[in-house]
Design a protein around this motif. Structure first.
Motif, mmCIF file in Angstrom:
data_model
loop_
_atom_site.group_PDB
_atom_site.id
_atom_site.type_symbol
_atom_site.label_atom_id
_atom_site.label_comp_id
_atom_site.label_asym_id
_atom_site.label_seq_id
_atom_site.Cartn_x
_atom_site.Cartn_y
_atom_site.Cartn_z
ATOM 1 N N SER A 100 -7.884 4.201 5.322
ATOM 2 C CA SER A 100 -7.940 2.938 6.182
ATOM 3 C C SER A 100 -9.622 1.858 5.936
ATOM 4 O O SER A 100 -10.302 2.821 5.319
ATOM 5 C CB SER A 100 -7.383 3.567 8.055
ATOM 6 N N PRO A 110 -7.746 0.173 2.342
ATOM 7 C CA PRO A 110 -6.741 0.936 2.004
ATOM 8 C C PRO A 110 -6.764 0.904 1.144
ATOM 9 O O PRO A 110 -6.248 2.162 -0.339
ATOM 10 C CB PRO A 110 -5.859 -0.328 2.410
ATOM 11 N N THR A 145 -5.505 6.469 -2.747
ATOM 12 C CA THR A 145 -4.846 5.536 -2.146
ATOM 13 C C THR A 145 -5.060 6.538 -0.333
ATOM 14 O O THR A 145 -4.687 6.584 0.693
ATOM 15 C CB THR A 145 -3.448 5.854 -2.775
ATOM 16 N N ILE A 185 0.903 -1.302 -0.040
ATOM 17 C CA ILE A 185 0.269 0.272 0.291
ATOM 18 C C ILE A 185 1.348 0.894 0.000
ATOM 19 O O ILE A 185 0.814 2.483 -0.642
ATOM 20 C CB ILE A 185 -1.158 -0.231 1.512
#
Length: 128
Positions: free
Chosen positions: A88, A94, A80, A12
């Motif tokens: 989150s 995510p 993102t 991520i």
């Protein structure tokens, strides 16, 4: 990322560093303009799979699962970050897939017209 028998895990943090598009989008679920940062999803697919698969199977962290096609449209953004903060699970992350702009047929007061957005993405599988 799953492509046939090959599976690849993407960080991520790496995806956040690659996120080069910042777009203000009206989020009908929050009822306000939100600054979203992410990657053009079509370009991301070409980078990952070498081409745009005819369909993709998404699995979310809450075990929601859907297979959808038609990903040639550059309007999709793999998000993102939101308002400068990493997504989150609590903020439907995510990763989240959203449209960057709406056509004239969408009414931001009707949430059902935004049911293509995909939240909490855990995996993406190419369906050839």
């Amino acid at each position: 990322m799953i492509n046939g028998d090959a599976a690849k895990t993407l960080s991520i943090n790496d995806l956040r560093q690659q996120s080069d598009i910042v777009q203000t989008v009206f989020d009908p679920y929050q009822g306000r303009e939100v600054e979203m940062r992410g990657l053009e999803f079509r370009r991301f697919l070409i980078d990952q799979f070498g081409d745009i698969p005819p369909a993709l199977r998404f699995i979310a962290w809450d075990d929601y699962e859907v297979t959808l096609g038609g990903w040639h449209d550059p309007n999709w953004l793999l998000v993102t970050e939101e308002d400068g903060k990493p997504l989150s699970l609590r903020s439907r992350g995510p990763l989240r897939l959203v449209e960057q702009a709406y056509d004239d047929q969408r009414d931001v007061e009707k949430l059902r017209e935004f049911n293509d957005w995909i939240w909490m993405i855990r995996s993406i599988e190419a369906k050839w």
